[in-house]
Each structure stands twice: as C-alpha cells, then as structure tokens.
Design a protein around this motif. Sequence first.
Motif, PDB file in Angstrom:
ATOM      1  N   LEU A  61     -60.844   5.495  11.995  1.00  0.00           N
ATOM      2  CA  LEU A  61     -60.001   4.624  12.667  1.00  0.00           C
ATOM      3  C   LEU A  61     -58.766   5.504  12.512  1.00  0.00           C
ATOM      4  O   LEU A  61     -58.382   6.061  11.388  1.00  0.00           O
ATOM      5  CB  LEU A  61     -59.598   3.182  12.040  1.00  0.00           C
ATOM      6  N   VAL A  62     -57.842   5.748  13.718  1.00  0.00           N
ATOM      7  CA  VAL A  62     -56.935   6.577  13.786  1.00  0.00           C
ATOM      8  C   VAL A  62     -55.590   5.633  14.125  1.00  0.00           C
ATOM      9  O   VAL A  62     -54.665   6.041  13.293  1.00  0.00           O
ATOM     10  CB  VAL A  62     -57.033   7.533  14.888  1.00  0.00           C
ATOM     11  N   ASP A  63     -55.565   4.702  14.645  1.00  0.00           N
ATOM     12  CA  ASP A  63     -54.513   3.959  15.135  1.00  0.00           C
ATOM     13  C   ASP A  63     -54.987   2.610  15.659  1.00  0.00           C
ATOM     14  O   ASP A  63     -55.825   2.650  16.345  1.00  0.00           O
ATOM     15  CB  ASP A  63     -53.646   4.661  16.168  1.00  0.00           C
ATOM     16  N   VAL A  64     -54.259   1.619  15.392  1.00  0.00           N
ATOM     17  CA  VAL A  64     -54.167   0.170  15.914  1.00  0.00           C
ATOM     18  C   VAL A  64     -52.866  -0.234  16.287  1.00  0.00           C
ATOM     19  O   VAL A  64     -52.087  -0.047  15.655  1.00  0.00           O
ATOM     20  CB  VAL A  64     -54.947  -0.832  14.996  1.00  0.00           C
ATOM     21  N   GLU A  65     -52.664  -0.662  17.559  1.00  0.00           N
ATOM     22  CA  GLU A  65     -51.572  -1.000  18.212  1.00  0.00           C
ATOM     23  C   GLU A  65     -51.550  -2.568  18.387  1.00  0.00           C
ATOM     24  O   GLU A  65     -52.566  -2.608  19.333  1.00  0.00           O
ATOM     25  CB  GLU A  65     -50.978  -0.112  19.211  1.00  0.00           C
ATOM     26  N   LEU A  66     -50.871  -3.263  18.050  1.00  0.00           N
ATOM     27  CA  LEU A  66     -50.784  -4.786  18.425  1.00  0.00           C
ATOM     28  C   LEU A  66     -49.566  -5.251  19.201  1.00  0.00           C
ATOM     29  O   LEU A  66     -48.503  -4.654  18.914  1.00  0.00           O
ATOM     30  CB  LEU A  66     -50.858  -5.535  17.139  1.00  0.00           C
ATOM     31  N   SER A  67     -49.854  -5.906  20.302  1.00  0.00           N
ATOM     32  CA  SER A  67     -48.840  -6.470  20.969  1.00  0.00           C
ATOM     33  C   SER A  67     -48.119  -7.826  20.432  1.00  0.00           C
ATOM     34  O   SER A  67     -49.104  -8.340  19.517  1.00  0.00           O
ATOM     35  CB  SER A  67     -49.223  -6.483  22.537  1.00  0.00           C
ATOM     36  N   ASP A  68     -47.191  -8.067  21.016  1.00  0.00           N
ATOM     37  CA  ASP A  68     -46.831  -9.409  20.516  1.00  0.00           C
ATOM     38  C   ASP A  68     -47.691 -10.551  20.720  1.00  0.00           C
ATOM     39  O   ASP A  68     -48.024 -11.596  19.991  1.00  0.00           O
ATOM     40  CB  ASP A  68     -45.315  -9.957  21.036  1.00  0.00           C
ATOM     41  N   ALA A  69     -48.477 -10.499  21.814  1.00  0.00           N
ATOM     42  CA  ALA A  69     -49.519 -11.648  22.135  1.00  0.00           C
ATOM     43  C   ALA A  69     -50.589 -11.392  21.143  1.00  0.00           C
ATOM     44  O   ALA A  69     -51.247 -12.483  20.911  1.00  0.00           O
ATOM     45  CB  ALA A  69     -50.189 -11.234  23.583  1.00  0.00           C
ATOM     46  N   ALA A  70     -50.918 -10.332  20.414  1.00  0.00           N
ATOM     47  CA  ALA A  70     -52.047 -10.265  19.578  1.00  0.00           C
ATOM     48  C   ALA A  70     -51.547 -11.265  18.282  1.00  0.00           C
ATOM     49  O   ALA A  70     -52.408 -11.726  17.700  1.00  0.00           O
ATOM     50  CB  ALA A  70     -52.132  -8.908  19.091  1.00  0.00           C
ATOM     51  N   LEU A  71     -50.142 -11.232  18.057  1.00  0.00           N
ATOM     52  CA  LEU A  71     -49.905 -11.875  16.942  1.00  0.00           C
ATOM     53  C   LEU A  71     -49.925 -13.745  17.051  1.00  0.00           C
ATOM     54  O   LEU A  71     -49.814 -14.234  16.031  1.00  0.00           O
ATOM     55  CB  LEU A  71     -48.530 -11.730  16.717  1.00  0.00           C
ATOM     56  N   ASP A  72     -50.189 -13.926  18.406  1.00  0.00           N
ATOM     57  CA  ASP A  72     -50.459 -15.193  18.823  1.00  0.00           C
ATOM     58  C   ASP A  72     -51.880 -15.743  18.470  1.00  0.00           C
ATOM     59  O   ASP A  72     -52.232 -17.215  18.731  1.00  0.00           O
ATOM     60  CB  ASP A  72     -49.952 -15.548  20.150  1.00  0.00           C
ATOM     61  N   LEU A  73     -52.864 -14.778  18.195  1.00  0.00           N
ATOM     62  CA  LEU A  73     -54.128 -15.056  18.215  1.00  0.00           C
ATOM     63  C   LEU A  73     -54.398 -15.619  16.600  1.00  0.00           C
ATOM     64  O   LEU A  73     -53.746 -15.519  15.795  1.00  0.00           O
ATOM     65  CB  LEU A  73     -55.165 -13.865  18.486  1.00  0.00           C
ATOM     66  N   ARG A  74     -55.399 -16.506  16.692  1.00  0.00           N
ATOM     67  CA  ARG A  74     -55.900 -16.980  15.215  1.00  0.00           C
ATOM     68  C   ARG A  74     -56.420 -15.772  14.547  1.00  0.00           C
ATOM     69  O   ARG A  74     -56.945 -14.702  15.039  1.00  0.00           O
ATOM     70  CB  ARG A  74     -56.870 -18.080  15.397  1.00  0.00           C
ATOM     71  N   ALA A  75     -56.151 -15.783  13.361  1.00  0.00           N
ATOM     72  CA  ALA A  75     -56.672 -14.471  12.505  1.00  0.00           C
ATOM     73  C   ALA A  75     -58.115 -14.157  12.749  1.00  0.00           C
ATOM     74  O   ALA A  75     -58.367 -12.820  12.884  1.00  0.00           O
ATOM     75  CB  ALA A  75     -56.292 -14.965  10.931  1.00  0.00           C
ATOM     76  N   ARG A  76     -59.109 -15.233  12.783  1.00  0.00           N
ATOM     77  CA  ARG A  76     -60.437 -14.963  13.098  1.00  0.00           C
ATOM     78  C   ARG A  76     -60.657 -14.117  14.380  1.00  0.00           C
ATOM     79  O   ARG A  76     -61.258 -13.346  14.641  1.00  0.00           O
ATOM     80  CB  ARG A  76     -61.178 -16.097  12.697  1.00  0.00           C
ATOM     81  N   ASP A  77     -60.000 -14.809  15.212  1.00  0.00           N
ATOM     82  CA  ASP A  77     -60.104 -14.131  16.660  1.00  0.00           C
ATOM     83  C   ASP A  77     -59.634 -12.642  16.733  1.00  0.00           C
ATOM     84  O   ASP A  77     -59.959 -11.849  17.417  1.00  0.00           O
ATOM     85  CB  ASP A  77     -59.297 -14.985  17.707  1.00  0.00           C
ATOM     86  N   LEU A  78     -58.419 -12.651  16.127  1.00  0.00           N
ATOM     87  CA  LEU A  78     -57.589 -11.098  16.031  1.00  0.00           C
ATOM     88  C   LEU A  78     -58.736 -10.228  15.356  1.00  0.00           C
ATOM     89  O   LEU A  78     -58.959  -9.183  15.731  1.00  0.00           O
ATOM     90  CB  LEU A  78     -56.352 -11.076  15.478  1.00  0.00           C
ATOM     91  N   SER A  79     -59.187 -10.479  14.320  1.00  0.00           N
ATOM     92  CA  SER A  79     -60.066  -9.770  13.319  1.00  0.00           C
ATOM     93  C   SER A  79     -61.497  -9.177  14.462  1.00  0.00           C
ATOM     94  O   SER A  79     -61.702  -7.908  14.407  1.00  0.00           O
ATOM     95  CB  SER A  79     -60.843 -10.689  12.164  1.00  0.00           C
ATOM     96  N   ARG A  80     -62.020 -10.280  15.246  1.00  0.00           N
ATOM     97  CA  ARG A  80     -63.100  -9.939  16.059  1.00  0.00           C
ATOM     98  C   ARG A  80     -62.708  -9.193  17.121  1.00  0.00           C
ATOM     99  O   ARG A  80     -63.365  -8.073  17.498  1.00  0.00           O
ATOM    100  CB  ARG A  80     -63.513 -11.251  16.576  1.00  0.00           C
ATOM    101  N   LEU A  81     -61.549  -9.333  17.701  1.00  0.00           N
ATOM    102  CA  LEU A  81     -61.120  -8.304  18.614  1.00  0.00           C
ATOM    103  C   LEU A  81     -60.729  -6.925  18.257  1.00  0.00           C
ATOM    104  O   LEU A  81     -61.083  -6.167  19.184  1.00  0.00           O
ATOM    105  CB  LEU A  81     -59.657  -8.955  19.335  1.00  0.00           C
ATOM    106  N   ILE A  82     -60.181  -6.930  17.090  1.00  0.00           N
ATOM    107  CA  ILE A  82     -60.033  -5.462  16.354  1.00  0.00           C
ATOM    108  C   ILE A  82     -61.562  -4.740  16.320  1.00  0.00           C
ATOM    109  O   ILE A  82     -61.660  -3.539  16.711  1.00  0.00           O
ATOM    110  CB  ILE A  82     -59.283  -5.565  15.194  1.00  0.00           C
ATOM    111  N   ILE A  83     -62.474  -5.437  15.798  1.00  0.00           N
ATOM    112  CA  ILE A  83     -63.827  -4.953  15.772  1.00  0.00           C
ATOM    113  C   ILE A  83     -64.379  -4.493  16.811  1.00  0.00           C
ATOM    114  O   ILE A  83     -64.998  -3.230  17.235  1.00  0.00           O
ATOM    115  CB  ILE A  83     -64.611  -5.836  14.865  1.00  0.00           C
ATOM    116  N   THR A  84     -64.400  -5.363  17.928  1.00  0.00           N
ATOM    117  CA  THR A  84     -64.909  -5.187  19.208  1.00  0.00           C
ATOM    118  C   THR A  84     -64.366  -4.068  19.898  1.00  0.00           C
ATOM    119  O   THR A  84     -64.879  -3.153  20.484  1.00  0.00           O
ATOM    120  CB  THR A  84     -65.179  -6.454  19.966  1.00  0.00           C
ATOM    121  N   THR A  85     -62.958  -4.025  19.912  1.00  0.00           N
ATOM    122  CA  THR A  85     -62.302  -2.879  20.531  1.00  0.00           C
ATOM    123  C   THR A  85     -62.489  -1.383  19.740  1.00  0.00           C
ATOM    124  O   THR A  85     -62.488  -0.650  20.683  1.00  0.00           O
ATOM    125  CB  THR A  85     -60.755  -3.182  20.672  1.00  0.00           C
TER     126      THR A  85
END
Length: 130
Positions: A61-85
């Motif tokens: 991992l070099v970088d992760v950038e989150l938009s404001d919309a990412a902060l509206d996701l549930r923690a579990r959904d955001l975690s899965r989204l980070i992993i798949t991305t």
Amino acid sequence: MDGFTAEDPDVLIARVQDQVAAAQQRAQAAQQMRAQVEAVRGTAYSQRRELSVTVDASGRLVDVELSDAALDLRARDLSRLIITTAQAASRDAGQQAVGLAAAAFGEDSPVVARLRDEVTARTGVPDEER
C-alpha cells in the motif's frame, strides 16, 4: 577429446566473447527492468469514486484517498471497499510489472511466466475473467 572438437581457437574465443556479451546484455536488461518495476504504481478507484488506492508492484500500500462520500459508508462497507479496491490496484500494478518483464525478456520467457504466476497467486483472477 571428450566432447571437444578441434575448432580453431579464434572461433572458440569469439564464441565465448559473444556469450559473455549476450549475458551482459541480459544482466543490463534485468537491472533496467528492476528499476522500472520499482517505479510501478497501480491505482484503482471504487465504482462510485468514494476512494482510490495506490500500491507498488509488490502490492504494498502506497496511498489511500477517501472522498467525503466514503465517510458516509458504514465502517464494514468501507473496509470491504478498501480491500477490493486495493486488490484491483494490485492487479493493475502486477500487470504493469509483467508487461515490463515481457518487454525486457520476451513473452515466452520463464522469468515472465514465473512473475505472471506470482501476480495471479497474489491478486487472484479478476471477476470479469471468471
């Protein structure tokens, strides 16, 4: 003489010099490819662009950038989204590395085959290829 022919010594010397030159070229190509692979970065974006992930050729991992919309996701959904991305970014970086190796050593090279196998083992097969 066991396996040796009575060739002209100058011919044998020229052959050895050609083999040494070819080995030096392969070594130089390997060094150049290594530098290029170290510079590889794979980036992927989530489907709705909530985040982007960038990894290097080894999948680190070099970088992760989150938009404001990412902060509206549930923690579990955001975690899965980070992993798949991150997995998609790793596939991207791996494919770039394989392309560099193929350009340096040829598509049929054992080096390329081994790298391709390592990338596939690390990143899996993309859904669209299943």
